[in-house]
Every structure is written in structure tokens, then in C-alpha cells.
Design a protein around this motif. Structure first.
Motif, PDB file in Angstrom:
ATOM      1  N   TRP A 221     -31.259  44.871 -48.527  1.00 25.96           N
ATOM      2  CA  TRP A 221     -31.370  45.332 -49.917  1.00 25.96           C
ATOM      3  C   TRP A 221     -30.016  45.809 -50.435  1.00 25.96           C
ATOM      4  O   TRP A 221     -29.615  45.492 -51.563  1.00 25.96           O
ATOM      5  CB  TRP A 221     -32.394  46.455 -49.993  1.00 25.96           C
ATOM      6  N   LYS A 225     -28.148  43.890 -53.487  1.00 25.48           N
ATOM      7  CA  LYS A 225     -27.992  44.581 -54.759  1.00 25.48           C
ATOM      8  C   LYS A 225     -26.530  44.689 -55.193  1.00 25.48           C
ATOM      9  O   LYS A 225     -26.229  44.771 -56.387  1.00 25.48           O
ATOM     10  CB  LYS A 225     -28.601  45.989 -54.662  1.00 25.48           C
ATOM     11  N   LEU A 306     -25.035  51.969 -57.225  1.00 24.87           N
ATOM     12  CA  LEU A 306     -26.177  51.757 -58.115  1.00 24.87           C
ATOM     13  C   LEU A 306     -26.590  52.999 -58.896  1.00 24.87           C
ATOM     14  O   LEU A 306     -27.029  52.900 -60.054  1.00 24.87           O
ATOM     15  CB  LEU A 306     -27.369  51.249 -57.305  1.00 24.87           C
TER      16      LEU A 306
END
Length: 515
Positions: A221, A225, A306
Motif C-alpha cells: 500500500w 500510494k 500522504l
């Protein structure tokens, strides 16, 4: 094993919680031991090399190992510096764990009994109590981690739980929902107080099967991302002496991560089929713990890209996700602390320590023994306030480093005493006799006491403390040898109190292999 007798009609009486142990076969006085503390019989030596591999794989993929790496990143270290420090720290702790683990595999006695040969029959209780106090701290940390899992699972099923009115000041570093989750998990874990160490190897296998895929999925992940490049190109935010100190702090925290296990690893290796089955720890520990650290670094770095900040706690990172019920539920279950070997071995140690104080049936101690575990759970669970320790990355790293101040000297004395001073020869029956050869001076080996009381007050990092204690103990033992505690060969003690031929041959073969 002792019988845990619960009278559900009189749960409030001490009598209802009595624990009646079977008497020891080696102790001359039932006040000093019980069957649980006896050398592990051959039919219970069932742990294979694969058992220790699954133990350390399952333990490597845990929240503490993740947080160790991610916390160092949040303090400003680059991923390369952080990974180097963690790898070196785990190589060093693997050497200590293996050295002490082989002792347990050879002698098949638990840590509280084994320590009598190094520290003296009565002074060994100081090391056991010290380990118990630190176990309560670790119990608190693991309980808080479990409460975070409970929080995520409740929120996945009941989203409104995240908006539960908070009546606790922000300075407390915990919310009303968090405190309720903590209380729920604190209650859930009580059945695990009764788990015996030799029966938890199957839980290690379960966790070693379930959790690694989840960690790998989180790493995938992170790279998916961010594209991967930004993760590996983030430079260190600190330079010069600040970077050097952060590096050393991270390495010492890696040592502290399993300083507890390095001391009482004999509680697990006593069940080994052969001593050689435990040597695999030397390889497994650095490889898998360093890999887990890399996953923690990658995911934490992704969180910074993020979400704009380093979220070093994986469960708090999960809280930032889309909160789909199945998604959050599965992630929380994969981090569930009752499947953590460190959690289970902490509970097992508390249980074993309480049994040290058991007396004959009819004395008050049997009832107090079971209650002592509950008292430890209360102190460890509430008085320590683990949410304060885990509120910030620096607090977590300081906590991990602090472990080594006490445990490093204890581990150093154990290793030097067995391998260099006693040359691998121990009188096992004498470990159960306060008047025996390990009485030293009024039950205290003053050489070991000196090594501890010189190093612990210094408060130096674990590696330095370890070296100073090891050198000091070796020098005093060489200059002032305890001849009464020396034997020419290991005495295992069967029915006629003589070493069996089978054990003697096995011991000689192991020594040849070591050479």
C-alpha cells in the motif's frame, strides 16, 4: 501443572482462587520450589527448530518492532541510518539471546532457578523481581496496543464510537473512547494469565501465518500510494551530533526491544528437543526484525507524504484510512496483542514468578499467588499509564532504551558465568537447595552483586552497561574464584542424584560441536 480451582459460588473469597502446585522433586524444602520449576522432563521437550523459527517470525511482525523503526524516522533519521542502527542492535541482541537460550536448552531449567547459579540462591530473587517489575511495564504497553485494536474494531462495526463524547483533558493523552477500549481489552486478556509457556507455541505458529501477509500488504500500500521513489529519497532531517545521538538511541532501543527476552529466554528454550534447535535464533532474529523495521519505515514515510506528518503508531495510521468495516477489522485483528509472543511471555513470567512464592497446601501463599497475578495486572495496567509513554515517539524510544539499563548487566553476568567462569558445568540439584553450593556468601554471589550495583546506577546505554558488567564480573570471579560453586561436569540429578549416562554423553557431544 498446578490446579487452578475456582468456586463460582464464592468468587470473592481468597479460598476460591487457590492455586495448589505439585511438590518439587528436587527441592529439599517445599517452600522453595514446586513441580513447575523443576527441570523440564524429556516428554515435555517438544520445541523443535521450527518452533523457534515461528516464535521469532511471529514476534518480529509486531507493533513494537514496527514502532521502533517508525519512531526513529519521526525523530529525523533517514531510512538508511535508521535501518542500519536497528539491524546492528538486533544482531547484538540475537547473540545475547542465543547465548542464554542455549543454557536453558542444555539445563532445561527456568530463568528464576537458573539465575541462582550466577547470583546466589537468595540474591537471584533481586533479578527475578527486577524482571517482574519491567514485565509489568511491558504488560502496560501491550495492553494499550491491544486497546487500540479494540478501538479500531469497535469503530469498524459502530462508526459512531469514534465520536463518543470526550470528558478527559487533552493533556492526559487519552480520550474517553480510548479509555473505554483500554478497559475492555484489560478485561479480555485475563484468561491469558493462565497460559503455560510450553502451550503457547501453537499461538506463535498461528500469528506467524496470519500477520506477515498483513504487514506485506501495508508495505505494498505504501509503495503503491507514493510510487516508491519519494519513500526512499527522503533525506535525514538532522545532521552532525544530533544524527549520531539519534542513531545510537535507535540502536540502543533495538537492544531494549528484546532485552527482556534475552534474560528469561531459558523459560522457552528449556522445552527444546536439542540445544542446537535454539541456535537458529542467531539468524532469524536479525533478518526478520530488520525486515519488519523496513516495513515500518516505508509505511510511516508514506504517511508523511500522504497526511503531512509522521504517524509512527500503525493503529493510528489505520485510523486515517477510509474505515471500511472489513478493512479496519482485519487490520486490527492482525495486530492483536494476545497473539504477540512478548505479550504471552510477559504473562507467563508473571505467572511463573508468583509460583516461586508458593508454599505447602494449607499455607496462605497458594491463594496469594493467584491474587499476585491480578495485582500485577492492576499495577501494570493502570498505575503505569502507558498512554503517557506512547504519546510521543521520543517517549517510546526512551522507554525501550531504559529497559537495557537494568537487564543488560543481568544478561552479561548470566552469560559470562556459564560460558567463561563455570565453563558450562552446573550442579542442577544444587539450584534447588538454599544450603547448597550456590549459597555463596549468605545466599549472595557478591561478584554478581558488585557488577549490578556498579553498572545500574550509572544509567549508561545498554551495550556499555553490558560490557562493563561482563568485564567486572569476569575479573572478580577470576581474582576471587568461588571454588565451592565449581564442578567438573554438569550434574543433572536423577533419582539417585547422579548424572545420567545419556545426559553426560549428550553434554560431551554438544561441547565437541561447540569447539
Amino acid at each position: 501443572m498446578g490446579r487452578f480451582r475456582v468456586n463460582f459460588e464464592g468468587m470473592t473469597s481468597l479460598k476460591a482462587w487457590e492455586l495448589h502446585p505439585e511438590p518439587s522433586t528436587l527441592a529439599t524444602n517445599p517452600n522453595y520450589s514446586n513441580k513447575d520449576m523443576d527441570p523440564t522432563p524429556p516428554d515435555q521437550r517438544v520445541w523443535s527448530m521450527f518452533s523457534y523459527i515461528s516464535l521469532w517470525i511471529s514476534d518480529a511482525f509486531n507493533t513494537a518492532s514496527w514502532e521502533l523503526a517508525s519512531a526513529s524516522i519521526s525523530l529525523g533519521l533517514g531510512w538508511r541510518q535508521s535501518l542500519e542502527a536497528i539491524a546492528i542492535g538486533h544482531i547484538l541482541i540475537a547473540l545475547v539471546i542465543t547465548a542464554n537460550g542455549v543454557i536453558g536448552a542444555r539445563l532445561h531449567v527456568p530463568f528464576p532457578v537458573l539465575n541462582r547459579s550466577s547470583f546466589g540462591f537468595w540474591f537471584s530473587y533481586f533479578t527475578v523481581i527486577s524482571r517482574a517489575v519491567l514485565a509489568m511495564f511491558w504488560f502496560a504497553i501491550q495492553t494499550f496496543t491491544g486497546s487500540e485494536c479494540v478501538y479500531q474494531m469497535i469503530k469498524a462495526i459502530w462508526p459512531s464510537f469514534a465520536h463518543l463524547p470526550n470528558h478527559i483533558p487533552a493533556s492526559s493523552n487519552i480520550t474517553s473512547a480510548g479509555l473505554l477500549s483500554y478497559f475492555i481489552f484489560w478485561l479480555i486478556q485475563f484468561p491469558f494469565l493462565l497460559v503455560s509457556p510450553q502451550r503457547i507455541r501453537w499461538l506463535f505458529l498461528v500469528k506467524a501465518t496470519i500477520v506477515p501477509p498483513t504487514f506485506l500488504a501495508m508495505m505494498i500500500w505504501a509503495f503503491a500510494k507514493t510510487g516508491g521513489g519519494p519513500l526512499l529519497n527522503q533525506p535525514s532531517a538532522i545532521q552532525g551530533s544530533l544524527q549520531s545521538w539519534a542513531w545510537l538511541n535507535t540502536m540502543n532501543s533495538a537492544l531494549g526491544n528484546y532485552a527482556t527476552m534475552s534474560v528469561n529466554i531459558p523459560d522457552f528454550t528449556r522445552y527444546a528437543r536439542r540445544p542446537r534447535d535454539t541456535v537458529v535464533q542467531l539468524i532469524i532474529i536479525p533478518i526478520f526484525f530488520t525486515f519488519t523495521a523496513f516495513i515500518g519505515i516505508a509505511v510511516t514515510s508514506a504517511g508523511n507524504i500522504l497526511y503531512g506528518s509522521y504517524i509512527w503508531d500503525p493503529l493510528r495510521l489505520i485510523d486515517k484510512w477510509d474505515n471500511r468495516a472489513a478493512h479496519s477489522l482485519l487490520r486490527s485483528l492482525s495486530l492483536w496483542p494476545p497473539l504477540e509472543p512478548t505479550f504471552l511471555q510477559t504473562l507467563s513470567l508473571l505467572r511463573m514468578i508468583s509460583r516461586l512464592w508458593l508454599r505447602r497446601s494449607g499455607d496462605p501463599a497458594p491463594a496469594l499467588s493467584s491474587w499476585s497475578q491480578i495485582i500485577c495486572a492492576i499495577i501494570g495496567g493502570w498505575a503505569i499509564c502507558p498512554w503517557e509513554i506512547l504519546a510521543h515517539a521520543i517517549g517510546f524510544l526512551s522507554f525501550m532504551s531504559g529497559y537495557t539499563i537494568v537487564l543488560s548487566p543481568i544478561a552479561a553476568v548470566m552469560i559470562v558465568d556459564y560460558w567463561l567462569v563455570k565453563r558450562g558445568n552446573v550442579d542442577i540439584p544444587a539450584l534447588y537447595r538454599p544450603e547448597g553450593r550456590y549459597r555463596y556468601w549468605y545466599g549472595t554471589n557478591w561478584r554478581a552483586a558488585l557488577a549490578l550495583f556498579v553498572t545500574i546506577p550509572l544509567g549508561l546505554p545498554g551495550l556499555i552497561n553490558f560490557v562493563i558488567a561482563a568485564v567486572l564480573y569476569y575479573l572478580t570471579s577470576t581474582l576471587f574464584p568461588a571454588t565451592e560453586a565449581s564442578v567438573s561436569h554438569t550434574i543433572y540429578g536423577n533419582d539417585d542424584d547422579r548424572e545420567s549416562v545419556e545426559d553426560r554423553v549428550s553434554g560431551e557431544e554438544e561441547k565437541k560441536m561447540a569447539v
